[in-house]
Design a protein around this motif. Sequence first.
Motif, PDB file in Angstrom:
ATOM      1  N   LYS A   1       0.841  -1.200   0.000  1.00 31.19           N
ATOM      2  CA  LYS A   1       0.000   0.000   0.000  1.00 31.19           C
ATOM      3  C   LYS A   1       0.881   1.257   0.000  1.00 31.19           C
ATOM      4  CE  LYS A   1      -3.898  -2.353   0.672  1.00 31.19           C
ATOM      5  NZ  LYS A   1      -4.651  -2.274   1.919  1.00 31.19           N
ATOM      6  N   THR A   2       0.313   2.330  -0.530  1.00 29.81           N
ATOM      7  CA  THR A   2       0.967   3.633  -0.427  1.00 29.81           C
ATOM      8  C   THR A   2       0.729   4.180   0.980  1.00 29.81           C
ATOM      9  OG1 THR A   2      -0.967   4.929  -1.061  1.00 29.81           O
ATOM     10  CG2 THR A   2       0.402   4.046  -2.856  1.00 29.81           C
ATOM     11  N   ARG A   3       1.372   5.299   1.296  1.00 31.78           N
ATOM     12  CA  ARG A   3       1.188   5.872   2.623  1.00 31.78           C
ATOM     13  C   ARG A   3      -0.226   6.415   2.798  1.00 31.78           C
ATOM     14  NH1 ARG A   3       2.565  11.574   2.834  1.00 31.78           N
ATOM     15  NH2 ARG A   3       3.091  12.382   0.764  1.00 31.78           N
TER      16      ARG A   3
ATOM     17  N   ASP B   1      -0.340   0.045  -4.028  1.00 36.13           N
ATOM     18  CA  ASP B   1       0.861   0.603  -4.656  1.00 36.13           C
ATOM     19  C   ASP B   1       1.226  -0.277  -5.853  1.00 36.13           C
ATOM     20  OD1 ASP B   1       3.240   1.781  -5.326  1.00 36.13           O
ATOM     21  OD2 ASP B   1       3.989   1.932  -3.262  1.00 36.13           O
TER      22      ASP B   1
ATOM     23  N   ARG C   1       4.894  -0.188  -7.374  1.00 34.29           N
ATOM     24  CA  ARG C   1       5.877  -0.894  -6.544  1.00 34.29           C
ATOM     25  C   ARG C   1       5.679  -2.397  -6.616  1.00 34.29           C
ATOM     26  NH1 ARG C   1       6.136  -0.927  -0.074  1.00 34.29           N
ATOM     27  NH2 ARG C   1       7.937  -2.287   0.181  1.00 34.29           N
TER      28      ARG C   1
END
Length: 261
Positions: free
Chosen positions: A114-116, A121, A124
């Motif tokens: 996951k992204t922040r 994500d 990635r």
Amino acid sequence: MLDQPHSPAPLVQLVDIHKRFGGVHAVEGVSVDLYPGEVVGVLGHNGAGKSCLMRILSGAMAATDGAIFVNGTRAEVKTPQDAKSLGIETIYQTLALANHLDAPANLFLGRELKTRFGNLDEPRMLAEATEALRQLNPNFKNLRDPVARLSGGQRQVIAIARAIYFQAKVLIMDEPTAALGPSETAMVADLIMRLKAEGIGIFLISHDMGDVFELCDRVMVMNKGSNVGTFRIEDVNKDDILSLIVKGTLPEGWQPRGARV
């Protein structure tokens, strides 16, 4: 019963494992261990108890009695998540892949990056999957195709990469070369030898005697729920193994191969 001397501690030990379904004893007092960089074949007819035993180690089934030790410490393996947290991953014959998803989505299935901000994500995951898959197979392409379109060998690579990415120390592999052609079988065998060289321990469930004698250091044969013999691969031949599988005993007058004249 012959066993191979080892200096390191076992990665995993199953001790006196029982599994009963009412009056049926599917697994009865089975003990087996696995060391770093070792392949142990788990053999037996359908219904012999081998898959049941491995399902207990994978957390997919609870033992009626017995204990599991990981790196010398008694472990509770009640769910597949428990097993994964202990570094035990299973690669089922069906591979448990989502056919409509691509390779990165399958590699991270259930453990997505996951992204922040909490979103998937995907860039990635694509980058990480590309690196993980090409470490195992430099020629791996078609990462964005649904895995239903990929070959059996490519699908096996995805399943192995998923386990290794998440730091597996013990792999349970169920018939990894079933339904593969000769070149893909050779590729999977090469992957197993590379994993072994990296110190990963592998329980290999297989009916293929070629795989067993090419890949395994030891074999454990189950018959009617019991462990009827654990042997170094160099001490037995195919006839010995088949006798254990079919009759539950070694041929009359059996001696280790090294002691045979």
